[in-house]
Design a protein around this motif. Structure first.
Motif, mmCIF file in Angstrom:
data_model
loop_
_atom_site.group_PDB
_atom_site.id
_atom_site.type_symbol
_atom_site.label_atom_id
_atom_site.label_comp_id
_atom_site.label_asym_id
_atom_site.label_seq_id
_atom_site.Cartn_x
_atom_site.Cartn_y
_atom_site.Cartn_z
ATOM 1 N N TRP A 199 58.109 40.345 58.947
ATOM 2 C CA TRP A 199 56.845 41.056 59.091
ATOM 3 C C TRP A 199 55.794 40.485 58.267
ATOM 4 O O TRP A 199 54.726 40.749 58.633
ATOM 5 N N GLN A 200 56.192 40.115 57.167
ATOM 6 C CA GLN A 200 54.901 39.384 56.244
ATOM 7 C C GLN A 200 54.403 38.198 57.160
ATOM 8 O O GLN A 200 53.122 38.071 57.159
ATOM 9 N N THR A 201 55.309 37.510 57.757
ATOM 10 C CA THR A 201 54.723 36.412 58.361
ATOM 11 C C THR A 201 53.856 36.920 59.680
ATOM 12 O O THR A 201 52.928 36.364 59.920
ATOM 13 N N ILE A 202 54.550 37.595 60.788
ATOM 14 C CA ILE A 202 53.627 38.110 61.796
ATOM 15 C C ILE A 202 52.368 38.872 61.394
ATOM 16 O O ILE A 202 51.684 38.752 62.287
ATOM 17 N N THR A 203 52.364 39.908 60.351
ATOM 18 C CA THR A 203 51.177 40.591 60.203
ATOM 19 C C THR A 203 50.305 39.631 59.644
ATOM 20 O O THR A 203 48.956 40.260 59.689
ATOM 21 N N ALA A 204 50.245 38.304 59.317
ATOM 22 C CA ALA A 204 49.561 37.501 58.560
ATOM 23 C C ALA A 204 49.174 36.720 59.642
ATOM 24 O O ALA A 204 48.111 35.734 59.471
ATOM 25 N N GLY A 205 49.504 36.819 61.012
ATOM 26 C CA GLY A 205 48.969 36.248 61.992
ATOM 27 C C GLY A 205 49.677 34.858 62.393
ATOM 28 O O GLY A 205 49.260 33.759 63.238
ATOM 29 N N GLN A 206 50.844 34.647 61.914
ATOM 30 C CA GLN A 206 51.831 33.586 61.947
ATOM 31 C C GLN A 206 52.814 33.833 62.884
ATOM 32 O O GLN A 206 53.235 34.983 62.694
ATOM 33 N N THR A 207 53.552 32.622 63.564
ATOM 34 C CA THR A 207 54.547 32.984 64.178
ATOM 35 C C THR A 207 55.850 32.662 63.630
ATOM 36 O O THR A 207 55.754 31.616 62.646
ATOM 37 N N TRP A 208 56.761 33.656 63.923
ATOM 38 C CA TRP A 208 58.113 33.404 63.300
ATOM 39 C C TRP A 208 59.096 32.947 64.152
ATOM 40 O O TRP A 208 59.248 33.312 65.213
ATOM 41 N N HIS A 209 60.131 32.193 63.276
ATOM 42 C CA HIS A 209 61.234 31.539 64.095
ATOM 43 C C HIS A 209 62.172 31.812 63.449
ATOM 44 O O HIS A 209 62.432 31.704 62.240
ATOM 45 N N GLY A 210 63.482 32.289 64.042
ATOM 46 C CA GLY A 210 64.543 32.363 63.258
ATOM 47 C C GLY A 210 65.813 33.050 64.189
ATOM 48 O O GLY A 210 65.526 32.988 65.398
ATOM 49 N N GLU A 211 66.836 33.158 63.459
ATOM 50 C CA GLU A 211 68.160 33.939 64.355
ATOM 51 C C GLU A 211 68.319 35.177 63.809
ATOM 52 O O GLU A 211 68.246 35.378 62.721
ATOM 53 N N ILE A 232 54.808 39.406 70.787
ATOM 54 C CA ILE A 232 55.699 39.203 71.811
ATOM 55 C C ILE A 232 56.810 38.486 71.276
ATOM 56 O O ILE A 232 56.539 37.430 70.553
ATOM 57 N N SER A 233 58.074 38.843 71.683
ATOM 58 C CA SER A 233 59.247 38.096 71.406
ATOM 59 C C SER A 233 59.866 37.464 72.691
ATOM 60 O O SER A 233 60.052 38.167 73.422
ATOM 61 N N VAL A 234 60.115 36.188 72.203
ATOM 62 C CA VAL A 234 60.873 35.436 73.257
ATOM 63 C C VAL A 234 62.154 34.868 72.554
ATOM 64 O O VAL A 234 62.153 34.197 71.717
ATOM 65 N N ARG A 235 63.429 35.322 73.239
ATOM 66 C CA ARG A 235 64.485 34.793 72.527
ATOM 67 C C ARG A 235 65.602 34.049 73.667
ATOM 68 O O ARG A 235 65.563 34.293 74.757
ATOM 69 N N THR A 236 66.662 33.573 72.913
ATOM 70 C CA THR A 236 67.591 32.828 73.686
ATOM 71 C C THR A 236 68.759 33.557 73.201
ATOM 72 O O THR A 236 69.009 33.388 71.929
ATOM 73 N N GLU A 237 69.745 33.810 73.732
ATOM 74 C CA GLU A 237 71.208 34.381 73.335
ATOM 75 C C GLU A 237 72.070 33.167 72.689
ATOM 76 O O GLU A 237 72.286 32.133 73.717
ATOM 77 N N ILE A 238 72.365 33.443 71.730
ATOM 78 C CA ILE A 238 73.302 32.318 70.988
ATOM 79 C C ILE A 238 74.544 33.070 70.612
ATOM 80 O O ILE A 238 75.191 32.307 69.529
ATOM 81 N N THR A 253 61.578 33.575 68.667
ATOM 82 C CA THR A 253 60.414 33.448 68.460
ATOM 83 C C THR A 253 59.228 34.668 68.741
ATOM 84 O O THR A 253 59.195 34.940 69.738
ATOM 85 N N ILE A 254 58.643 35.117 67.509
ATOM 86 C CA ILE A 254 57.984 36.150 67.586
ATOM 87 C C ILE A 254 56.461 35.782 67.440
ATOM 88 O O ILE A 254 56.057 35.224 66.234
ATOM 89 N N MET A 255 55.559 36.134 68.465
ATOM 90 C CA MET A 255 54.155 35.462 68.252
ATOM 91 C C MET A 255 53.210 36.685 68.010
ATOM 92 O O MET A 255 53.257 37.626 69.000
ATOM 93 N N PRO A 256 52.323 36.883 67.133
ATOM 94 C CA PRO A 256 51.196 37.952 67.027
ATOM 95 C C PRO A 256 50.131 37.537 67.893
ATOM 96 O O PRO A 256 49.829 36.423 67.925
ATOM 97 N N PHE A 257 49.646 38.597 68.445
ATOM 98 C CA PHE A 257 48.254 38.261 69.368
ATOM 99 C C PHE A 257 47.366 39.191 68.394
ATOM 100 O O PHE A 257 47.400 40.198 68.241
ATOM 101 N N LEU A 258 45.899 38.561 67.970
ATOM 102 C CA LEU A 258 45.165 39.215 67.120
ATOM 103 C C LEU A 258 43.857 39.640 67.871
ATOM 104 O O LEU A 258 43.536 39.164 69.033
ATOM 105 N N ASP A 259 43.243 40.604 67.187
ATOM 106 C CA ASP A 259 42.062 41.195 67.910
ATOM 107 C C ASP A 259 40.904 40.330 67.237
ATOM 108 O O ASP A 259 41.106 39.418 66.776
ATOM 109 N N VAL A 260 39.525 40.860 67.641
ATOM 110 C CA VAL A 260 38.361 39.941 67.102
ATOM 111 C C VAL A 260 38.225 39.948 65.754
ATOM 112 O O VAL A 260 37.731 39.194 64.828
ATOM 113 N N HIS A 261 38.936 40.880 64.846
ATOM 114 C CA HIS A 261 39.068 40.956 63.424
ATOM 115 C C HIS A 261 40.153 40.337 62.796
ATOM 116 O O HIS A 261 40.160 40.265 61.603
ATOM 117 N N GLY A 262 41.066 39.635 63.515
ATOM 118 C CA GLY A 262 42.005 38.831 63.020
ATOM 119 C C GLY A 262 43.273 39.561 62.834
ATOM 120 O O GLY A 262 44.178 39.114 62.219
#
Length: 255
Positions: free
Chosen positions: A131-143, A175-181, A160-169
């Motif tokens: 949460w610290q990563t995505i709330t800072a506006g950065q994409t998170w990758h992991g298992e 959006i979470s995109v996953r592949t089952e492993i 892969t979890i991607m944050p989408f930001l408003d005009v204030h950042g």
């Protein structure tokens, strides 16, 4: 006769809300109206036609781009497990594969907090870092290990979890995109158990034990073998063992 800026702007607004059928009808009406009438009417039609042609071209490009986006989304849905949440983690979208893997219909998932699929496998610090990563506006990758709320079955995903930001950042959607492993993780767990078993059995044997796979890659080396060979397991896993053992001494060739 040239159209004024105001006339062009008015026409552009009208065309912006017109569908192709309305556009074709408008062209036909203008052509009929201009036939047999004054030169001024024909000039008006001549001034409108370039705008109509430009609108048709832009509309065609927009439709092609929309079709390409739709095709990409279909391909993504066929391969990946996709969901979207708002800034609070409430599920706002779930594709078919997300519904299938959790054994829940889409309408039952929408409006639920994403914690509904938490497995309890990961420590709190894991999600704090996420949460610290995505709330800072950065994409998170992991298992991540999730669990179906219906069946209770756990499954692993590379996410892969991607944050989408408003005009204030500030994040407004994730959006979470996953592949089952799951199969891969189970294999890794089985191998870890096997290594642990071999390590316990061979640690105090006083003899070197080495395990090779079908491709002559070393998958296990007990401490006695490491001492005899002068190589660690990590060093031997760099490539096949063939050609690295001295035929005269039986020891590994020089590094």
């Amino acid at each position: 006769m040239q159209l004024s800026f105001e006339a062009k702007e008015l026409l552009s607004r009208h065309l912006g809300s017109a569908d192709p059928a309305q556009l074709q009808s408008l062209i036909q009406e203008l052509q009929v109206s201009a036939q047999g009438r004054s030169r001024a009417a024909q000039h008006l039609l001549d001034g409108l036609m370039p705008l109509l042609a430009d609108w048709q071209q832009r509309d065609g490009v927009a439709r092609q781009q929309a079709l390409a986006r739709s095709q990409r989304e279909i391909a993504m849905d066929e391969h990946a497990i996709v969901s979207a949440t708002d800034a609070d983690g409430t599920i706002t979208y779930a594709n078919e594969r997300f519904c299938q893997i959790n054994s829940m219909p889409r309408e039952a998932l929408i409006g639920q907090n994403h914690r509904i699929i938490a497995s309890g496998h990961h420590p709190r610090a894991f999600f704090d870092a996420l949460w610290q990563t995505i709330t800072a506006g950065q994409t998170w990758h992991g298992e991540i290990c999730n669990r179906s709320p219906v069946t209770g079955c756990e499954y692993w995903v590379a996410a892969t979890i991607m944050p989408f930001l408003d005009v204030h950042g500030l994040p407004v959607q994730y959006i979470s995109v996953r592949t089952e492993i799951t199969a891969q993780k189970r294999l890794e767990q089985d191998l870890a158990k096997e290594r642990h078993f071999l390590d316990n059995v061979t640690r105090h044997m006083g003899k070197g034990v080495m395990v090779l796979d079908l491709h002559e890659h070393c998958t296990f080396l007990n401490p006695a073998a490491e001492q005899l060979l002068g190589w660690s397991l990590a060093q031997l896993q760099a490539g096949p063992l063939h050609g690295r053992v001295s035929p005269m001494s039986g020891r590994l060739a020089a590094r």
